[in-house]
Design an enzyme around this catalytic site. Structure first.
Site, PDB file in Angstrom:
ATOM      1  N   CYS A  85      37.971  31.779  46.404  1.00 51.95           N
ATOM      2  CA  CYS A  85      36.498  32.350  47.167  1.00 51.95           C
ATOM      3  C   CYS A  85      35.693  31.181  48.436  1.00 51.95           C
ATOM      4  O   CYS A  85      35.534  30.418  48.419  1.00 51.95           O
ATOM      5  CB  CYS A  85      36.815  33.705  47.229  1.00 51.95           C
ATOM      6  SG  CYS A  85      36.560  34.654  49.392  1.00 51.95           S
ATOM      7  N   HIS A 192      42.072  34.959  47.670  1.00 51.93           N
ATOM      8  CA  HIS A 192      41.677  35.854  46.508  1.00 51.93           C
ATOM      9  C   HIS A 192      43.089  35.465  45.239  1.00 51.93           C
ATOM     10  O   HIS A 192      43.681  36.118  45.240  1.00 51.93           O
ATOM     11  CB  HIS A 192      41.299  36.879  46.276  1.00 51.93           C
ATOM     12  CG  HIS A 192      39.946  37.206  46.474  1.00 51.93           C
ATOM     13  ND1 HIS A 192      38.304  37.345  45.667  1.00 51.93           N
ATOM     14  CD2 HIS A 192      39.131  37.091  47.530  1.00 51.93           C
ATOM     15  CE1 HIS A 192      37.509  37.360  46.834  1.00 51.93           C
ATOM     16  NE2 HIS A 192      37.542  37.571  47.939  1.00 51.93           N
ATOM     17  N   GLU A 194      43.075  36.078  42.265  1.00 51.62           N
ATOM     18  CA  GLU A 194      43.278  37.077  41.108  1.00 51.62           C
ATOM     19  C   GLU A 194      43.632  38.417  41.853  1.00 51.62           C
ATOM     20  O   GLU A 194      43.563  39.413  41.134  1.00 51.62           O
ATOM     21  CB  GLU A 194      41.732  37.078  40.717  1.00 51.62           C
ATOM     22  CG  GLU A 194      40.979  38.255  41.696  1.00 51.62           C
ATOM     23  CD  GLU A 194      40.234  37.248  42.747  1.00 51.62           C
ATOM     24  OE1 GLU A 194      39.128  37.861  43.230  1.00 51.62           O
ATOM     25  OE2 GLU A 194      40.657  35.554  42.690  1.00 51.62           O
TER      26      GLU A 194
END
Length: 212
Positions: A85, A192, A194
């Site tokens: 990001c 993202h 994650e």
């Protein structure tokens, strides 16, 4: 494998570290994942991850001159780097969020508001799942993925005027938005990883196996 998640008072550090641990386990990679800003740990790492959440200027300020210098040395020596990001955005020349702020200068281009999306009547931030467009097999980071799979985005600013050779994948939100970039041993994702479930874990696993 020594994996360092860069601690620069930014967000998503713990979740990025957890994603790296899970991806390592799924890939049968023995990895020691730590969150730190210690220069020796960064210089001796096998992989570097820079998450990012919030404004470009704030994240850049969190790095400071010393951490910028350490990252420059480590990556210039060949350590694979993944920016997530705003961590990806910091790879560029400069950002225009809250005034002009210098980036790391690793890739051409600058970060500015996604006016094309606003002009098309789309809401900002660009938030939620969006499809990834890429050429299969063009880069190791997308190994095991197929075009049209989704990443999870949260951003109002994006890379503009980047180099075509650095673009690995894009997403459409009023215009083509760079979603994955890579140059040499430095790469980044605007979305993202994650938070992108199996797609994110696949990309993270590919990064842990990536050799330049």
């Amino acid at each position: 494998m020594r994996v360092v998640v860069i601690d620069y008072n930014g967000g998503n550090l713990a979740s990025a570290a957890q994603a790296a641990r899970k991806a390592a386990s799924l890939s049968d990679i023995s990895a020691d994942v730590t969150i730190t800003r210690d220069a020796d740990a960064i210089l001796n790492a096998d992989r570097l991850i820079l998450p990012g959440q919030g404004a470009f200027a704030d994240c850049a300020a969190g790095l400071g001159a010393d951490l910028r210098s350490t990252l420059e040395t480590a990556t210039a020596n060949g350590t694979p780097f993944l920016g997530i990001c705003v961590g990806m955005q910091l790879m560029c020349e400069y950002g225009l969020e809250h005034g002009r702020t210098e980036g790391l200068g690793w890739i051409p281009g600058h970060i500015r508001r996604m006016d094309e999306a606003a002009d098309a009547g789309l809401r900002l931030p660009h938030m939620g799942w969006n499809t990834l467009d890429f050429e299969p097999g063009a880069h190791l980071l997308t190994k095991g993925l197929t075009p049209g799979m989704h990443g999870y985005f949260v951003h109002s600013y994006a890379l503009h005027d980047g180099a075509a050779d650095d673009l690995v994948a894009s997403a459409n939100y009023g215009a083509q938005v760079p979603a994955i970039v890579a140059r040499g041993n430095r790469c980044g994702t605007q979305f993202h990883v994650e938070k992108s479930q199996s797609v994110g874990l696949t990309i993270m696993g590919n990064f842990l196996r990536w050799e330049k």
